[in-house]
Design a protein around this motif. Structure first.
Motif, short mmCIF file in Angstrom:
data_model
loop_
_atom_site.label_atom_id
_atom_site.label_comp_id
_atom_site.label_asym_id
_atom_site.label_seq_id
_atom_site.Cartn_x
_atom_site.Cartn_y
_atom_site.Cartn_z
N ARG A 64 -126.95 -47.66 7.77
CA ARG A 64 -127.68 -46.65 7.11
C ARG A 64 -129.15 -47.41 6.73
NH1 ARG A 64 -125.20 -44.92 1.63
NH2 ARG A 64 -125.87 -47.12 1.13
N ASP A 65 -128.77 -48.45 6.09
CA ASP A 65 -129.99 -49.28 5.70
C ASP A 65 -131.09 -49.84 7.01
OD1 ASP A 65 -129.31 -49.40 3.02
OD2 ASP A 65 -128.13 -50.88 3.30
N MET A 66 -130.38 -50.06 8.05
CA MET A 66 -131.20 -50.51 9.16
C MET A 66 -132.01 -49.24 9.70
SD MET A 66 -131.20 -53.56 9.63
CE MET A 66 -131.97 -53.82 11.31
N VAL A 67 -131.33 -48.16 9.60
CA VAL A 67 -131.89 -46.97 10.15
C VAL A 67 -133.06 -46.64 9.12
CG1 VAL A 67 -131.55 -44.39 10.56
CG2 VAL A 67 -129.87 -45.99 11.47
N GLY A 68 -132.71 -46.32 7.97
CA GLY A 68 -133.66 -46.08 6.85
C GLY A 68 -134.95 -47.08 6.89
N ILE A 69 -134.68 -48.35 7.34
CA ILE A 69 -136.10 -49.17 7.49
C ILE A 69 -136.91 -48.77 8.51
CG2 ILE A 69 -136.67 -51.51 8.38
CD1 ILE A 69 -134.62 -52.64 6.61
N ILE A 70 -136.06 -48.46 9.64
CA ILE A 70 -137.04 -47.96 10.97
C ILE A 70 -137.61 -46.62 10.56
CG2 ILE A 70 -136.82 -47.19 13.27
CD1 ILE A 70 -136.89 -50.47 12.87
N ASP A 71 -136.93 -45.53 10.06
CA ASP A 71 -137.40 -44.45 9.68
C ASP A 71 -138.50 -44.54 8.63
OD1 ASP A 71 -135.57 -43.08 11.21
OD2 ASP A 71 -134.08 -42.49 9.45
N ALA A 72 -138.48 -45.20 7.83
CA ALA A 72 -139.65 -45.33 6.84
C ALA A 72 -140.92 -46.06 7.44
CB ALA A 72 -139.10 -46.40 5.60
N TYR A 73 -140.52 -46.96 8.25
CA TYR A 73 -141.67 -47.51 8.90
C TYR A 73 -142.39 -46.55 10.09
CZ TYR A 73 -144.03 -50.27 12.69
OH TYR A 73 -145.26 -50.67 13.66
N GLU A 74 -141.48 -45.78 10.64
CA GLU A 74 -142.11 -44.63 11.51
C GLU A 74 -143.08 -43.60 10.69
OE1 GLU A 74 -138.69 -43.20 13.74
OE2 GLU A 74 -138.93 -44.89 15.18
N GLN A 75 -142.41 -43.23 9.53
CA GLN A 75 -143.09 -42.19 8.66
C GLN A 75 -144.46 -43.00 8.11
OE1 GLN A 75 -141.05 -41.12 5.19
NE2 GLN A 75 -142.41 -39.38 4.71
N MET A 76 -144.39 -44.21 7.84
CA MET A 76 -145.56 -45.01 7.35
C MET A 76 -146.64 -44.94 8.73
SD MET A 76 -146.31 -48.60 6.15
CE MET A 76 -145.98 -49.42 7.78
N ASN A 77 -146.08 -45.06 9.67
CA ASN A 77 -147.03 -45.32 10.80
C ASN A 77 -147.57 -43.87 11.15
OD1 ASN A 77 -148.23 -46.45 13.11
ND2 ASN A 77 -146.44 -45.97 14.56
N TYR A 78 -146.99 -42.94 10.93
CA TYR A 78 -147.33 -41.42 11.08
C TYR A 78 -148.49 -41.24 10.16
CZ TYR A 78 -147.43 -36.10 11.16
OH TYR A 78 -148.11 -35.23 11.14
N LEU A 79 -148.23 -41.77 8.76
CA LEU A 79 -149.18 -41.16 7.70
C LEU A 79 -150.56 -42.22 8.04
CD1 LEU A 79 -146.73 -40.94 4.75
CD2 LEU A 79 -147.95 -39.25 5.82
N VAL A 80 -150.33 -43.37 8.44
CA VAL A 80 -151.44 -44.13 8.72
C VAL A 80 -152.43 -43.57 9.76
CG1 VAL A 80 -152.09 -46.45 9.78
CG2 VAL A 80 -150.45 -46.30 7.80
N ALA A 81 -151.64 -43.26 10.69
CA ALA A 81 -152.39 -42.68 11.99
C ALA A 81 -153.27 -41.35 11.51
CB ALA A 81 -151.35 -42.07 13.28
#
Length: 96
Positions: A64-81
């Motif tokens: 759960r935590d590993m998936v949460g890290i990657i999901d948060a990173y992808e969401q951040m990447n989307y918002l930065v784009a």
């Protein structure tokens, strides 16, 4: 003085999807293709680190935590784009 054009949310999403390879541009442009190689290499690097952390920590790949890290990173990447698109839009509408 020129009138500012409204931001296009659908176009921002399209740019994000093109840059991340979720959809293919036809025909692909060389510049984007080269940048895609760099992005793909980074995604592969993240994946390999994820696997090593899971193996070293005795975690399941779907921890759960590993998936949460990657999901948060992808969401951040989307918002930065999207933010970069907005900044480019604003820079393009300003008169000098």
């Amino acid at each position: 003085m020129s009138e500012k054009k409204p931001l296009d949310s659908a176009r921002m999403d399209l740019v994000f999807e093109l840059l991340h390879g979720f959809i293919e541009a036809d025909p692909p442009r060389e510049v984007l293709a080269e940048e895609r190689k760099e992005i793909d290499a980074l995604v592969d690097k993240i994946y390999r680190h994820w696997l090593r952390l899971c193996n070293r920590g005795g975690l399941e790949f779907e921890d759960r935590d590993m998936v949460g890290i990657i999901d948060a990173y992808e969401q951040m990447n989307y918002l930065v784009a999207r933010l970069m698109y907005k900044q480019g839009h604003l820079d393009g509408t300003l008169s000098v």
